[in-house]
Design a protein around this motif. Sequence first.
Motif, PDB file in Angstrom:
ATOM      1  N   GLU A  28      -5.160   0.757  -1.597  1.00 50.43           N
ATOM      2  CA  GLU A  28      -4.977   1.876  -0.027  1.00 50.43           C
ATOM      3  C   GLU A  28      -4.893   1.453   1.105  1.00 50.43           C
ATOM      4  O   GLU A  28      -4.151   1.543   1.834  1.00 50.43           O
ATOM      5  N   ARG A  31      -0.803   1.551   1.417  1.00 47.04           N
ATOM      6  CA  ARG A  31      -0.859   3.058   1.501  1.00 47.04           C
ATOM      7  C   ARG A  31      -0.458   3.124   3.089  1.00 47.04           C
ATOM      8  O   ARG A  31       0.192   3.562   4.089  1.00 47.04           O
ATOM      9  N   ILE A  32      -1.913   2.670   3.370  1.00 45.99           N
ATOM     10  CA  ILE A  32      -2.222   3.168   4.992  1.00 45.99           C
ATOM     11  C   ILE A  32      -1.266   1.634   6.021  1.00 45.99           C
ATOM     12  O   ILE A  32      -0.941   2.385   7.326  1.00 45.99           O
ATOM     13  N   GLU A  34       1.287   1.148   4.946  1.00 46.64           N
ATOM     14  CA  GLU A  34       3.086   1.930   4.253  1.00 46.64           C
ATOM     15  C   GLU A  34       3.622   3.127   5.750  1.00 46.64           C
ATOM     16  O   GLU A  34       4.052   3.354   6.607  1.00 46.64           O
ATOM     17  N   GLU A  35       2.140   3.644   5.840  1.00 49.07           N
ATOM     18  CA  GLU A  35       2.499   5.348   6.612  1.00 49.07           C
ATOM     19  C   GLU A  35       2.106   4.668   7.894  1.00 49.07           C
ATOM     20  O   GLU A  35       2.591   5.511   9.015  1.00 49.07           O
ATOM     21  N   SER A  36       1.981   4.079   8.527  1.00 50.42           N
ATOM     22  CA  SER A  36       1.651   3.083   9.937  1.00 50.42           C
ATOM     23  C   SER A  36       2.741   3.039  10.385  1.00 50.42           C
ATOM     24  O   SER A  36       3.188   2.853  11.400  1.00 50.42           O
ATOM     25  N   GLN A  38       5.597   3.851   9.302  1.00 46.36           N
ATOM     26  CA  GLN A  38       6.858   4.967   9.322  1.00 46.36           C
ATOM     27  C   GLN A  38       7.773   5.212  10.922  1.00 46.36           C
ATOM     28  O   GLN A  38       8.679   6.161  10.316  1.00 46.36           O
ATOM     29  N   GLN A  42       3.002   3.845  15.318  1.00 48.96           N
ATOM     30  CA  GLN A  42       1.774   4.790  14.863  1.00 48.96           C
ATOM     31  C   GLN A  42       0.589   4.126  14.389  1.00 48.96           C
ATOM     32  O   GLN A  42      -0.104   4.486  13.877  1.00 48.96           O
ATOM     33  N   THR A  46      -2.972   5.679  12.594  1.00 54.88           N
ATOM     34  CA  THR A  46      -3.016   5.724  11.684  1.00 54.88           C
ATOM     35  C   THR A  46      -4.160   5.236  12.001  1.00 54.88           C
ATOM     36  O   THR A  46      -5.366   5.182  10.922  1.00 54.88           O
ATOM     37  N   ARG A  49      -6.752   7.358  12.611  1.00 50.82           N
ATOM     38  CA  ARG A  49      -7.360   8.531  11.024  1.00 50.82           C
ATOM     39  C   ARG A  49      -8.176   8.473  10.172  1.00 50.82           C
ATOM     40  O   ARG A  49      -9.272   8.818   9.587  1.00 50.82           O
ATOM     41  N   TYR A  50      -7.876   6.879   9.772  1.00 52.71           N
ATOM     42  CA  TYR A  50      -9.100   6.138   8.759  1.00 52.71           C
ATOM     43  C   TYR A  50     -10.020   5.743   9.350  1.00 52.71           C
ATOM     44  O   TYR A  50     -11.069   4.511   8.522  1.00 52.71           O
ATOM     45  N   ARG A  61      -1.431  -5.667   8.526  1.00 56.82           N
ATOM     46  CA  ARG A  61       0.586  -5.249   8.460  1.00 56.82           C
ATOM     47  C   ARG A  61       1.221  -6.910   8.013  1.00 56.82           C
ATOM     48  O   ARG A  61       2.123  -6.970   7.689  1.00 56.82           O
TER      49      ARG A  61
END
Length: 135
Positions: A28, A31-32, A34-36, A38, A42, A46, A49-50, A61
Amino acid sequence: MSCATIISPIEVLSVDDLGRRRDWSDEEKVRIVEESLQGFRQGSVTARRYGLSRSLLTRWRREYRSGLLSSSATTGFVPLTISPPAAASCEVASRPRFEDDMTIEIGLPNGRRLTIPASLDPTILARLLPVVDGS
């Protein structure tokens, strides 16, 4: 005194009152993170969001970039390329080529590249990879 109310000094807390602490699995977290990564700026979006603090996401990070944070899916297989032997001089070209002349180049998840002879004993390679892959 009959109208006085008695207040209990004991307070009962329910399970919902424990706060926002949560145990995130490594998958998790990856995934979080890598989403941040993008797009531009971000991280804050991000984190909101979580329901994370920006400082926690920043720490994840940093761990991700240094290779300390990885999921089992990302540590399974790495790209492997087998390169032909380098062009030899006339002196070396006169002797026959054997499998010992072949090399294998391994790209590790931390960005390092390892070039080994194809004849290297697999047990030695198994002991060598964790040392080279570590920071």
